[in-house]
Design a protein around this motif. Sequence first.
Motif, short mmCIF file in Angstrom:
data_model
loop_
_atom_site.label_atom_id
_atom_site.label_comp_id
_atom_site.label_asym_id
_atom_site.label_seq_id
_atom_site.Cartn_x
_atom_site.Cartn_y
_atom_site.Cartn_z
N ASP A 1 -15.79 5.19 -2.09
CA ASP A 1 -16.68 5.37 -3.24
C ASP A 1 -15.92 5.78 -4.50
O ASP A 1 -16.52 5.91 -5.56
CB ASP A 1 -17.73 6.45 -2.92
N LYS A 2 -14.59 5.98 -4.36
CA LYS A 2 -13.77 6.41 -5.50
C LYS A 2 -12.67 5.38 -5.73
O LYS A 2 -11.56 5.51 -5.24
CB LYS A 2 -13.19 7.80 -5.25
N ILE A 3 -13.03 4.33 -6.47
CA ILE A 3 -12.12 3.20 -6.67
C ILE A 3 -11.87 3.02 -8.16
O ILE A 3 -12.80 2.95 -8.97
CB ILE A 3 -12.70 1.91 -6.08
N ALA A 4 -10.58 2.95 -8.52
CA ALA A 4 -10.16 2.72 -9.89
C ALA A 4 -9.34 1.44 -9.96
O ALA A 4 -8.73 1.02 -8.98
CB ALA A 4 -9.33 3.91 -10.41
N ILE A 5 -9.32 0.83 -11.14
CA ILE A 5 -8.44 -0.31 -11.41
C ILE A 5 -7.50 0.08 -12.54
O ILE A 5 -7.92 0.69 -13.52
CB ILE A 5 -9.25 -1.58 -11.79
N ALA A 6 -6.22 -0.24 -12.36
CA ALA A 6 -5.23 -0.04 -13.41
C ALA A 6 -4.46 -1.34 -13.58
O ALA A 6 -4.25 -2.07 -12.61
CB ALA A 6 -4.28 1.10 -13.07
N GLY A 7 -4.07 -1.63 -14.80
CA GLY A 7 -3.30 -2.85 -15.03
C GLY A 7 -2.41 -2.71 -16.24
O GLY A 7 -2.79 -2.06 -17.22
N HIS A 8 -1.22 -3.31 -16.16
CA HIS A 8 -0.27 -3.26 -17.26
C HIS A 8 -0.11 -4.63 -17.89
O HIS A 8 0.04 -5.63 -17.19
CB HIS A 8 1.10 -2.78 -16.76
N VAL B 1 0.85 -1.18 0.00
CA VAL B 1 0.00 0.00 0.00
C VAL B 1 0.89 1.24 0.00
O VAL B 1 1.78 1.38 0.84
CB VAL B 1 -0.93 0.03 1.23
N SER B 2 0.67 2.12 -0.97
CA SER B 2 1.37 3.40 -1.03
C SER B 2 0.35 4.52 -0.96
O SER B 2 -0.73 4.41 -1.56
CB SER B 2 2.18 3.52 -2.33
N ALA B 3 0.68 5.59 -0.23
CA ALA B 3 -0.28 6.67 -0.04
C ALA B 3 0.47 7.96 0.21
O ALA B 3 1.60 7.96 0.72
CB ALA B 3 -1.20 6.37 1.15
N THR C 1 -7.03 13.38 3.37
CA THR C 1 -8.12 12.44 3.60
C THR C 1 -9.02 12.42 2.38
O THR C 1 -8.84 13.20 1.44
CB THR C 1 -8.94 12.86 4.84
N GLY C 2 -10.00 11.51 2.37
CA GLY C 2 -10.88 11.40 1.21
C GLY C 2 -10.13 11.02 -0.05
O GLY C 2 -10.44 11.48 -1.14
N LEU C 3 -9.13 10.14 0.10
CA LEU C 3 -8.23 9.81 -1.00
C LEU C 3 -8.81 8.72 -1.89
O LEU C 3 -9.22 7.66 -1.40
CB LEU C 3 -6.88 9.34 -0.45
N PRO C 4 -8.85 8.92 -3.20
CA PRO C 4 -9.27 7.85 -4.12
C PRO C 4 -8.27 6.70 -4.11
O PRO C 4 -7.10 6.87 -3.75
CB PRO C 4 -9.30 8.55 -5.48
N TRP D 1 1.67 8.16 -8.67
CA TRP D 1 0.22 8.22 -8.37
C TRP D 1 -0.02 8.57 -6.91
O TRP D 1 -0.89 9.38 -6.60
CB TRP D 1 -0.43 6.88 -8.71
N ALA D 2 0.74 7.97 -6.01
CA ALA D 2 0.57 8.28 -4.59
C ALA D 2 0.91 9.74 -4.32
O ALA D 2 0.21 10.43 -3.56
CB ALA D 2 1.43 7.35 -3.74
N ALA D 3 1.97 10.24 -4.93
CA ALA D 3 2.34 11.64 -4.76
C ALA D 3 1.27 12.58 -5.29
O ALA D 3 1.15 13.72 -4.83
CB ALA D 3 3.67 11.91 -5.45
N ALA D 4 0.48 12.10 -6.25
CA ALA D 4 -0.58 12.91 -6.83
C ALA D 4 -1.87 12.84 -6.03
O ALA D 4 -2.88 13.45 -6.42
CB ALA D 4 -0.84 12.47 -8.28
N GLY D 5 -1.87 12.09 -4.94
CA GLY D 5 -3.03 12.10 -4.06
C GLY D 5 -3.88 10.85 -4.07
O GLY D 5 -5.03 10.88 -3.61
N PHE D 6 -3.34 9.73 -4.56
CA PHE D 6 -4.09 8.47 -4.60
C PHE D 6 -3.47 7.46 -3.64
O PHE D 6 -2.25 7.44 -3.45
CB PHE D 6 -4.07 7.88 -6.01
N VAL D 7 -4.29 6.60 -3.10
CA VAL D 7 -3.80 5.40 -2.43
C VAL D 7 -3.68 4.31 -3.49
O VAL D 7 -4.58 4.12 -4.30
CB VAL D 7 -4.75 4.94 -1.31
N VAL D 8 -2.54 3.64 -3.52
CA VAL D 8 -2.28 2.60 -4.52
C VAL D 8 -2.08 1.27 -3.79
O VAL D 8 -1.24 1.17 -2.90
CB VAL D 8 -1.04 2.93 -5.38
#
Length: 320
Positions: free
Chosen positions: A138-145, A38-40, A45-48, A75-82
């Motif tokens: 409520d703000k969940i994304a999926i990314a895949g390579h 987990v990276s954040a 707060t309220g992080l996607p 992505w984490a530096a931009a405000g997302f939890v990964v």
Amino acid sequence: MTASPGSAAAAGSPAPVLSYSPVVLSVPGRPVDLQVRVSAPATGTGLPLILLSHGHGGSNNLSSLNGYAPIANLWAAAGFVVIQPTHLSSRTLSRHLADTTGAPFFWRSRAEDMSHILDRLDEIEKTVPQLAGRIDQDKIAIAGHSLGGHTASLLLGARSTDPDTGEEVNLLDPRIKVGVLLAAPGRGGDILNGPMAEMVPFFHTTDFSTMATPTLVVAGDQDDSKHFTDVGPDWHTDPYRLAPAPKTLLTLFGAEHLLGGISGYDADETTDESPERVAALARLTSAYLRTQFQPDDHAWQAACEALTAGAAPAGRVEFK
């Protein structure tokens, strides 16, 4: 979304990132525990949330929770939890799981991993220091390579037929609101005529017509996957062209399969190493997700104007 981490990253100043691993989840029926990183951002707060599915690849630890630091950190530096799992297909596990049902690619299990993570999200938040209560679930994304792009496609609504049972498999997870496919595989059938085609029978029946979730498809214009098909780089644009709207296609100029080096810093398998391309990709994908989650945020428009125009554009954007 908290403004401070994303704003700092956009301005070019480093934003502190916290990374914690492994978080170990015991999953009934899974041959080994599910481990995640987990990276954040350090604050906010309220992080996607972005679930990141790794590719298969030739290296050991790049295809695990220990890989993809270049894109995950940005992505984490931009405000997302990964959150990054080690799928059963990881090279770190292949020696132990070679005779396990589903080996070596575990295409179905990979998607199920992501749903298990979402099922246990409260537990993960409590386990990771300084994370509890900070994720906006409520703000969940999926990314895949690469192979992870196939995994993400299934969670976004694409279908595939299980080659062992003939069953059409539906792994859509409605908790996932948006997707980012990075150098993902395209359509199957007769165009899969490369030397690896017989190794991936689950690719042959991929149906993008049911993938209705909003998705950004990222393809490199030099990503020629001849081991799968002779179609050329356009194969990786199929998830955009064959899926229903709303979809967006970002074609990165000069990019090959690692899109500048997203799977690892200074990785030998990166044939097109470009920290600048990775930075542009991170900014564009972050902006796309910000605007998807908050339509009155104009980050996507601003990033496109900055990075896909001018004398040396990073790529071009199409949408439907």
